[in-house]
Design a protein around this motif. Structure first.
Motif, mmCIF file in Angstrom:
data_model
loop_
_atom_site.group_PDB
_atom_site.id
_atom_site.type_symbol
_atom_site.label_atom_id
_atom_site.label_comp_id
_atom_site.label_asym_id
_atom_site.label_seq_id
_atom_site.Cartn_x
_atom_site.Cartn_y
_atom_site.Cartn_z
ATOM 1 N N VAL A 181 0.852 -1.191 0.000
ATOM 2 C CA VAL A 181 0.000 0.000 0.000
ATOM 3 C C VAL A 181 0.888 1.241 0.000
ATOM 4 O O VAL A 181 1.959 1.265 0.630
ATOM 5 N N THR A 182 0.455 2.275 -0.709
ATOM 6 C CA THR A 182 1.210 3.523 -0.797
ATOM 7 C C THR A 182 0.422 4.654 -0.156
ATOM 8 O O THR A 182 -0.790 4.773 -0.359
ATOM 9 N N LEU A 183 1.121 5.485 0.612
ATOM 10 C CA LEU A 183 0.511 6.690 1.179
ATOM 11 C C LEU A 183 1.107 7.912 0.475
ATOM 12 O O LEU A 183 2.250 8.295 0.746
ATOM 13 N N PRO A 184 0.353 8.541 -0.436
ATOM 14 C CA PRO A 184 0.856 9.760 -1.074
ATOM 15 C C PRO A 184 0.621 10.981 -0.193
ATOM 16 O O PRO A 184 -0.379 11.055 0.539
ATOM 17 N N VAL A 185 1.560 11.930 -0.252
ATOM 18 C CA VAL A 185 1.392 13.201 0.459
ATOM 19 C C VAL A 185 1.576 14.345 -0.542
ATOM 20 O O VAL A 185 2.232 14.180 -1.573
ATOM 21 N N ARG A 186 0.995 15.497 -0.217
ATOM 22 C CA ARG A 186 1.121 16.670 -1.065
ATOM 23 C C ARG A 186 1.482 17.882 -0.211
ATOM 24 O O ARG A 186 1.081 17.969 0.962
ATOM 25 N N LEU A 187 2.213 18.796 -0.795
ATOM 26 C CA LEU A 187 2.573 20.031 -0.114
ATOM 27 C C LEU A 187 1.404 21.005 -0.208
ATOM 28 O O LEU A 187 0.899 21.279 -1.306
ATOM 29 N N VAL A 188 0.992 21.533 0.930
ATOM 30 C CA VAL A 188 -0.094 22.507 0.985
ATOM 31 C C VAL A 188 0.467 23.797 1.577
ATOM 32 O O VAL A 188 0.947 23.810 2.718
ATOM 33 N N PHE A 189 0.426 24.867 0.800
ATOM 34 C CA PHE A 189 0.933 26.151 1.276
ATOM 35 C C PHE A 189 -0.028 26.745 2.295
ATOM 36 O O PHE A 189 -1.243 26.760 2.093
ATOM 37 N N THR A 190 0.517 27.224 3.395
ATOM 38 C CA THR A 190 -0.281 27.906 4.412
ATOM 39 C C THR A 190 0.003 29.399 4.440
ATOM 40 O O THR A 190 -0.760 30.164 5.028
ATOM 41 N N GLU A 191 1.097 29.800 3.826
ATOM 42 C CA GLU A 191 1.451 31.226 3.730
ATOM 43 C C GLU A 191 2.326 31.376 2.487
ATOM 44 O O GLU A 191 3.497 31.006 2.497
ATOM 45 N N ALA A 192 1.737 31.913 1.399
ATOM 46 C CA ALA A 192 2.445 31.894 0.117
ATOM 47 C C ALA A 192 2.380 33.213 -0.629
ATOM 48 O O ALA A 192 2.635 33.260 -1.834
ATOM 49 N N ALA A 193 2.074 34.304 0.062
ATOM 50 C CA ALA A 193 1.938 35.593 -0.623
ATOM 51 C C ALA A 193 3.226 35.986 -1.344
ATOM 52 O O ALA A 193 3.195 36.470 -2.484
ATOM 53 N N ALA A 194 4.380 35.752 -0.698
ATOM 54 C CA ALA A 194 5.652 36.129 -1.316
ATOM 55 C C ALA A 194 5.931 35.284 -2.552
ATOM 56 O O ALA A 194 6.522 35.767 -3.528
ATOM 57 N N LEU A 195 5.518 34.021 -2.527
ATOM 58 C CA LEU A 195 5.692 33.159 -3.697
ATOM 59 C C LEU A 195 4.830 33.657 -4.850
ATOM 60 O O LEU A 195 5.306 33.769 -5.992
ATOM 61 N N ASP A 196 3.572 33.950 -4.576
ATOM 62 C CA ASP A 196 2.690 34.422 -5.639
ATOM 63 C C ASP A 196 3.182 35.745 -6.221
ATOM 64 O O ASP A 196 3.098 35.964 -7.440
ATOM 65 N N ALA A 197 3.714 36.607 -5.371
ATOM 66 C CA ALA A 197 4.237 37.882 -5.876
ATOM 67 C C ALA A 197 5.437 37.641 -6.792
ATOM 68 O O ALA A 197 5.579 38.286 -7.834
ATOM 69 N N ALA A 198 6.299 36.689 -6.418
ATOM 70 C CA ALA A 198 7.466 36.361 -7.249
ATOM 71 C C ALA A 198 7.024 35.767 -8.581
ATOM 72 O O ALA A 198 7.585 36.092 -9.643
ATOM 73 N N LEU A 199 6.019 34.889 -8.569
ATOM 74 C CA LEU A 199 5.541 34.298 -9.805
ATOM 75 C C LEU A 199 4.848 35.343 -10.683
ATOM 76 O O LEU A 199 4.925 35.284 -11.921
ATOM 77 N N ASP A 200 4.190 36.326 -10.066
ATOM 78 C CA ASP A 200 3.587 37.425 -10.828
ATOM 79 C C ASP A 200 4.655 38.188 -11.599
ATOM 80 O O ASP A 200 4.433 38.627 -12.745
ATOM 81 N N ARG A 201 5.824 38.378 -10.967
ATOM 82 C CA ARG A 201 6.895 39.102 -11.650
ATOM 83 C C ARG A 201 7.482 38.293 -12.806
ATOM 84 O O ARG A 201 7.811 38.837 -13.854
#
Length: 326
Positions: free
Chosen positions: A302-322
Motif C-alpha cells: 500500500v502507498t501513502l501519497p502526500v502533497r505540499l499545501v501552502f499555508t502562507e504563500a503571498a511572497a511566492l505568488d508575488a514572485a511568480l507574478d513578476r
C-alpha cells in the motif's frame, strides 16, 4: 545512509572534531559556485534546493510548483540529475519505459506530474527541455550548482529540524553556511506543522521572505484504522512518514527506516513481507519508495501519497507574478 543523530543535536565532541573538515567542504562549495558563467536557457528557471543534506520536502515542493504554474497557463518542465540512477541524459523520463534504476526514484515520480528530464549536465538538459516546449524550468536540487542562471531561488527547510547544529558536512548537515546560502535565496520555504513553524521563527531571522507549507496525506477515502501495518521507507526523514501514518490512526506493528534511495531488492522485500506476515500486517510505504518496487510487488504494498499545501504563500505568488505577468 541516514543522517548521523549528532547533526541535529547541540554541537558536541563529534561535531567539533569534524568541524575542520566541514570548513573544507564549505570552501569547496564556495569555489564551485564562484566559477564559470551560468547558462541562460531563455525561459524562467525556478530552483528548488536546500542548505542541508537529506530530505526537506523538495520533491513535493516541485510538484506543488508545477501545479501552481499550470494554473497560470505555464508549462513547466522539471530538470534533475536523477540521483540514484544510471542515465547521463539529457533523457526525457517516460514512466512506461524507464525504471528507477535508470532515472532515479525522484525523476520517475516527478514524471507523472510534468515533463521531467534527467541530465547530469544541467545546461544540456535545459536546452533539450526548452527545445521540447518548456515555458519554464523547475530545477530540482540545484541550489549549489552554478550551471544555470536562476530566476527564482527557493531554499526548502524542515521546520522541525531546521539547519541542525549549523555545522557543514561531515560535522553537521549543512552543504554551506546558513547565512551564505540564505543571501543567495529569493525565498525560504519552511515545511512542517504549526508548532514547528513557530519554533523555527523563534530562533532564526532569515534574510529572504519566508513562505510556509505542510505535507498532508492525499485524501483517498481509505480508513487507515482497519488494518495493522508494517511500514518501511527509504527517504531522507522516514520518521516523518511513520508519524503521518500514526496521525491517520494507523496501527504500526513495525516501522523500518531504510537508507535514502536504498534499492528494494528481492531479498529485502521478501524479508519485509515475511516479517509483515508474521505480524498479520499489511506492508505500506511512501510514494517515492513505491516507484522503486519491482512490478511483481506493486500490488502487495500500500502507498501513502502526500502533497505540499501552502499555508502562507503571498511572497511566492508575488514572485511568480513578476516572472509570469498576466
Amino acid at each position: 545512509m541516514q543522517a548521523p543523530r549528532f547533526w541535529y543535536r547541540p554541537p558536541g565532541l563529534a561535531a567539533r572534531l569534524l568541524s575542520p573538515l566541514g570548513l573544507i567542504y564549505a570552501g569547496a562549495t564556495a569555489r564551485r559556485l564562484a566559477r564559470g558563467v551560468r547558462f541562460d536557457p531563455g525561459v524562467p528557471v525556478i530552483c528548488v534546493g536546500n542548505l542541508t543534506a537529506g530530505g526537506t520536502g523538495k520533491t513535493p515542493t516541485v510538484i506543488a510548483l508545477v501545479e501552481r504554474l499550470r494554473d497560470r497557463g505555464v508549462t513547466a518542465h522539471v530538470l534533475t540529475r536523477g540521483h540514484g540512477g544510471t542515465a547521463e541524459g539529457p533523457l526525457r523520463v517516460d514512466e512506461r519505459r524507464h525504471g528507477a534504476a535508470e532515472t532515479g526514484d525522484e525523476a520517475l515520480l516527478l514524471s507523472a506530474f510534468a515533463p521531467t528530464w534527467v541530465a547530469k549536465d544541467r545546461a544540456e538538459g535545459a536546452r533539450a527541455a526548452v527545445a521540447a516546449g518548456a515555458g519554464a524550468l523547475i530545477l530540482d536540487d540545484g541550489f549549489q550548482d552554478p550551471a544555470l542562471a536562476v530566476s527564482l531561488g527557493i531554499v526548502v527547510a524542515d521546520a522541525e529540524r531546521g539547519f541542525g547544529n549549523e555545522f557543514c558536512i561531515p560535522a553537521g548537515p549543512l552543504r554551506e553556511p546558513v547565512a551564505t546560502g540564505l543571501r543567495r535565496a529569493d525565498l525560504l520555504l519552511t515545511v512542517g506543522a504549526v508548532e514547528a513553524q513557530d519554533r523555527f521563527t523563534a530562533w532564526t531571522d532569515p534574510t529572504p521572505p519566508r513562505i510556509r507549507a505542510a505535507l498532508e496525506p492525499l485524501q483517498t477515502g481509505m480508513d487507515w484504522r482497519d488494518t495493522p501495518y508494517f511500514a518501511f521507507a527509504g527517504i531522507g526523514a522516514p520518521e516523518k512518514f511513520f508519524a503521518t501514518l500514526r496521525g491517520l490512526g494507523a496501527r504500526l506493528v513495525h516501522s523500518e527506516a531504510l537508507s535514502d534511495h536504498q534499492p528494494l531488492t528481492q531479498a529485502l522485500l521478501t524479508r519485509l513481507a515475511n516479517d509483515a506476515r508474521a505480524h498479520g500486517a499489511q506492508l505500506v510505504t511512501t510514494e517515492k519508495d513505491a516507484v522503486r518496487l519491482p512490478p511483481a510487488w506493486r500490488q502487495q504494498v500500500v502507498t501513502l501519497p502526500v502533497r505540499l499545501v501552502f499555508t502562507e504563500a503571498a511572497a511566492l505568488d508575488a514572485a511568480l507574478d513578476r516572472l509570469f505577468p498576466a
